[in-house]
Design an enzyme around this catalytic site. Sequence first.
Site, PDB file in Angstrom:
ATOM      1  N   TYR A  57      32.452  22.158 -25.129  1.00 28.40           N
ATOM      2  CA  TYR A  57      33.537  22.376 -26.198  1.00 28.40           C
ATOM      3  C   TYR A  57      33.277  22.722 -27.475  1.00 28.40           C
ATOM      4  O   TYR A  57      32.365  21.693 -28.324  1.00 28.40           O
ATOM      5  CB  TYR A  57      34.472  21.014 -26.130  1.00 28.40           C
ATOM      6  N   HIS A 123      31.405  19.098 -14.896  1.00 28.67           N
ATOM      7  CA  HIS A 123      32.437  19.560 -15.547  1.00 28.67           C
ATOM      8  C   HIS A 123      33.095  20.570 -14.429  1.00 28.67           C
ATOM      9  O   HIS A 123      34.115  20.712 -14.160  1.00 28.67           O
ATOM     10  CB  HIS A 123      32.057  20.441 -16.700  1.00 28.67           C
ATOM     11  N   SER A 202      45.337  17.573 -19.224  1.00 26.67           N
ATOM     12  CA  SER A 202      46.377  18.501 -19.453  1.00 26.67           C
ATOM     13  C   SER A 202      47.619  17.854 -18.593  1.00 26.67           C
ATOM     14  O   SER A 202      48.705  18.570 -18.157  1.00 26.67           O
ATOM     15  CB  SER A 202      46.536  20.085 -18.677  1.00 26.67           C
ATOM     16  N   PRO A 203      48.025  16.332 -19.133  1.00 21.34           N
ATOM     17  CA  PRO A 203      48.873  15.743 -18.685  1.00 21.34           C
ATOM     18  C   PRO A 203      50.514  16.241 -19.190  1.00 21.34           C
ATOM     19  O   PRO A 203      51.546  15.971 -18.561  1.00 21.34           O
ATOM     20  CB  PRO A 203      48.815  14.216 -18.923  1.00 21.34           C
ATOM     21  N   LEU A 204      50.164  16.852 -20.231  1.00 23.27           N
ATOM     22  CA  LEU A 204      51.499  17.275 -20.813  1.00 23.27           C
ATOM     23  C   LEU A 204      51.731  18.757 -20.798  1.00 23.27           C
ATOM     24  O   LEU A 204      52.311  19.492 -21.241  1.00 23.27           O
ATOM     25  CB  LEU A 204      51.500  17.471 -22.595  1.00 23.27           C
ATOM     26  N   GLY A 207      50.960  21.166 -23.439  1.00 26.78           N
ATOM     27  CA  GLY A 207      51.900  21.245 -24.436  1.00 26.78           C
ATOM     28  C   GLY A 207      53.400  21.565 -24.022  1.00 26.78           C
ATOM     29  O   GLY A 207      54.470  21.240 -24.541  1.00 26.78           O
ATOM     30  N   PHE A 208      53.550  22.328 -22.936  1.00 24.09           N
ATOM     31  CA  PHE A 208      54.730  22.984 -22.229  1.00 24.09           C
ATOM     32  C   PHE A 208      55.745  21.663 -22.182  1.00 24.09           C
ATOM     33  O   PHE A 208      57.008  21.860 -22.362  1.00 24.09           O
ATOM     34  CB  PHE A 208      54.436  23.669 -21.200  1.00 24.09           C
TER      35      PHE A 208
HETATM   36  N1  LIG Z   1      37.906  18.679 -17.183  1.00 32.15           N
HETATM   37  C1  LIG Z   1      38.495  20.017 -17.422  1.00 32.15           C
HETATM   38  O1  LIG Z   1      38.124  20.976 -17.090  1.00 32.15           O
HETATM   39  C2  LIG Z   1      39.493  19.918 -18.893  1.00 32.15           C
HETATM   40  C3  LIG Z   1      40.370  21.072 -18.957  1.00 32.15           C
HETATM   41  C4  LIG Z   1      41.305  20.890 -20.000  1.00 32.15           C
HETATM   42  C5  LIG Z   1      41.392  19.773 -20.697  1.00 32.15           C
HETATM   43  N2  LIG Z   1      40.465  18.651 -20.624  1.00 32.15           N
HETATM   44  C6  LIG Z   1      40.551  17.346 -21.370  1.00 32.15           C
HETATM   45  O2  LIG Z   1      42.060  17.011 -21.195  1.00 32.15           O
HETATM   46  C7  LIG Z   1      42.685  16.666 -22.568  1.00 32.15           C
HETATM   47  C8  LIG Z   1      44.001  16.992 -22.399  1.00 32.15           C
HETATM   48  O3  LIG Z   1      44.256  18.468 -22.056  1.00 32.15           O
HETATM   49  P1  LIG Z   1      44.983  19.406 -22.757  1.00 32.15           P
HETATM   50  O4  LIG Z   1      44.726  19.237 -24.190  1.00 32.15           O
HETATM   51  O5  LIG Z   1      44.489  20.700 -22.262  1.00 32.15           O
HETATM   52  O6  LIG Z   1      46.521  19.487 -22.511  1.00 32.15           O
HETATM   53  P2  LIG Z   1      47.663  18.323 -22.994  1.00 32.15           P
HETATM   54  O7  LIG Z   1      47.173  16.869 -23.425  1.00 32.15           O
HETATM   55  O8  LIG Z   1      48.640  18.543 -21.711  1.00 32.15           O
HETATM   56  O9  LIG Z   1      48.340  19.090 -24.149  1.00 32.15           O
HETATM   57  C9  LIG Z   1      47.879  19.403 -25.235  1.00 32.15           C
HETATM   58  C10 LIG Z   1      48.796  20.131 -26.109  1.00 32.15           C
HETATM   59  O10 LIG Z   1      50.106  19.495 -26.204  1.00 32.15           O
HETATM   60  C11 LIG Z   1      50.239  19.515 -27.577  1.00 32.15           C
HETATM   61  N3  LIG Z   1      50.997  17.816 -27.870  1.00 32.15           N
HETATM   62  C12 LIG Z   1      50.208  17.086 -27.590  1.00 32.15           C
HETATM   63  N4  LIG Z   1      50.938  15.939 -27.716  1.00 32.15           N
HETATM   64  C13 LIG Z   1      52.448  16.464 -27.923  1.00 32.15           C
HETATM   65  C14 LIG Z   1      53.675  16.079 -28.369  1.00 32.15           C
HETATM   66  N5  LIG Z   1      54.045  14.631 -28.458  1.00 32.15           N
HETATM   67  N6  LIG Z   1      54.642  16.723 -28.757  1.00 32.15           N
HETATM   68  C15 LIG Z   1      54.439  18.093 -28.582  1.00 32.15           C
HETATM   69  N7  LIG Z   1      52.997  18.709 -28.352  1.00 32.15           N
HETATM   70  C16 LIG Z   1      52.134  17.834 -27.979  1.00 32.15           C
HETATM   71  C17 LIG Z   1      49.014  19.717 -28.480  1.00 32.15           C
HETATM   72  O11 LIG Z   1      49.139  20.242 -29.628  1.00 32.15           O
HETATM   73  P3  LIG Z   1      48.624  19.619 -30.903  1.00 32.15           P
HETATM   74  O12 LIG Z   1      47.372  19.378 -30.927  1.00 32.15           O
HETATM   75  O13 LIG Z   1      49.184  20.482 -31.905  1.00 32.15           O
HETATM   76  O14 LIG Z   1      49.491  18.216 -31.083  1.00 32.15           O
HETATM   77  C18 LIG Z   1      48.211  20.665 -27.487  1.00 32.15           C
HETATM   78  O15 LIG Z   1      48.566  22.011 -27.741  1.00 32.15           O
HETATM   79  C19 LIG Z   1      41.580  17.697 -23.402  1.00 32.15           C
HETATM   80  O16 LIG Z   1      41.781  17.374 -24.778  1.00 32.15           O
HETATM   81  C20 LIG Z   1      40.396  17.580 -22.731  1.00 32.15           C
HETATM   82  O17 LIG Z   1      39.670  16.681 -23.274  1.00 32.15           O
HETATM   83  C21 LIG Z   1      39.523  18.580 -19.548  1.00 32.15           C
END
Ligand SMILES: NC(=O)c1ccc[n+]([C@@H]2O[C@H](COP(=O)([O-])OP(=O)(O)OC[C@H]3O[C@@H](n4cnc5c(N)ncnc54)[C@H](OP(=O)(O)O)[C@@H]3O)[C@@H](O)[C@H]2O)c1
Length: 329
Positions: A57, A123, A202-204, A207-208
């Site tokens: 990252y 990873h 990406s539990p959200l 963001g979608f």
């Molecule tokens: N192992 C892997 O290959 C892998 C891949 C992807 C991610 N990850 C890890 O998983 C973590 C989480 O996944 P992710 O960041 O991809 O997806 P996510 O947690 O599903 O979604 C993050 C997105 O949602 C937005 N968001 C968060 N809370 C919100 C809310 N309450 N209302 C509206 N928008 C909201 C964030 O924007 P803002 O930041 O602008 O709030 C960001 O754009 C990452 O940080 C990373 O550490 C691991």
Amino acid sequence: MQKRKLGNSGLEVSSIGLGCMGMSYGYGPASDKNEMISLIHAAIDRGVNFFDTAEVYGPYVNEELVGEALAPFKGMVVIATKFGIQMVKGKQMLDSKPETIRKSVEGSLKRLRVDTIDLYYQHRVDPNIPIEEVAGVVQDLIREGKVRHWGLSEAGVETIRRAHVVQPLTAIQSEYSMMWRRPEEELLPTLEELGIGFVPFSPLGKGFLTGTIDKNVKFVSSDFRSIVPRFKRENLEANQVLVELIKRIAAKKKVTPAQIALAWVLAQKTWIIPIPGTRKLERLEENLGAVDVELTTEELTDLNDALSKIEISGDRYPEGSDFAKRTGK
Ligand SMILES: NC(=O)c1ccc[n+]([C@@H]2O[C@H](COP(=O)([O-])OP(=O)(O)OC[C@H]3O[C@@H](n4cnc5c(N)ncnc54)[C@H](OP(=O)(O)O)[C@@H]3O)[C@@H](O)[C@H]2O)c1
């Protein structure tokens, strides 16, 4: 903040962790470092003790950020990082050669300012290196005191079983949410059988699922979603039906869509610990509020019934891309 255990490992963490990736990588330009350090501290103040980062990252700057932010909290937090993806001429390359892992661990220890990495994930599975060999290297690192627990990310169940025999796994990290339920087929039953914890990324739904992204959104090129099929205009439009469902339930329960999305993940198993990512304090607080949202068995059944009738449009990775080829191995 409630706590949960990652499988049988005994590693206890806050029921919701904080994904730190987006603070410096993957979702557009990096955010201001001091602001992100304050945000990480705010998470600690609210009971979060589980933080997720990776060598790639940035590369490196996200680990540096997390290391700087968490330096005053040594021994009080659980830091997870990842090895196995190297940047070569601007391109991500899988590399889990023993000597590369050894180099990676030294770099991560330094950037994270710790003597031991609490949870070290591969990873992505490297098709050129047998998983037993990777497990053996990690076992040595554990014996040397450089790593405490280990895990795999986006690995298939056969790989998980083979790795677990050599060196027991504490956690698997893979995508899982109301819009990506594939892990329910094979992965979750296998983890339950083996006593391994699950950390959905990406539990959200990137963001979608929060209901804040509509079909007119424009992503900058450094935002990974600019190449993700699910975030193409026509798919965003088609998938609004899922957001509408979540919004209806959220309104009924007087909570937010993000909280429903996270409460649903938490309700699946007691050994699941989601790591939503955000760069904003009010969203962090909103997301942490999901631990108090209880979905009754009846609500869950109704919700899952409705979900099973919704077909999600658009893949999570571009078809035929390296991103797509690396999953489930
Ligand atoms: N192992 C892997 O290959 C892998 C891949 C992807 C991610 N990850 C890890 O998983 C973590 C989480 O996944 P992710 O960041 O991809 O997806 P996510 O947690 O599903 O979604 C993050 C997105 O949602 C937005 N968001 C968060 N809370 C919100 C809310 N309450 N209302 C509206 N928008 C909201 C964030 O924007 P803002 O930041 O602008 O709030 C960001 O754009 C990452 O940080 C990373 O550490 C691991």
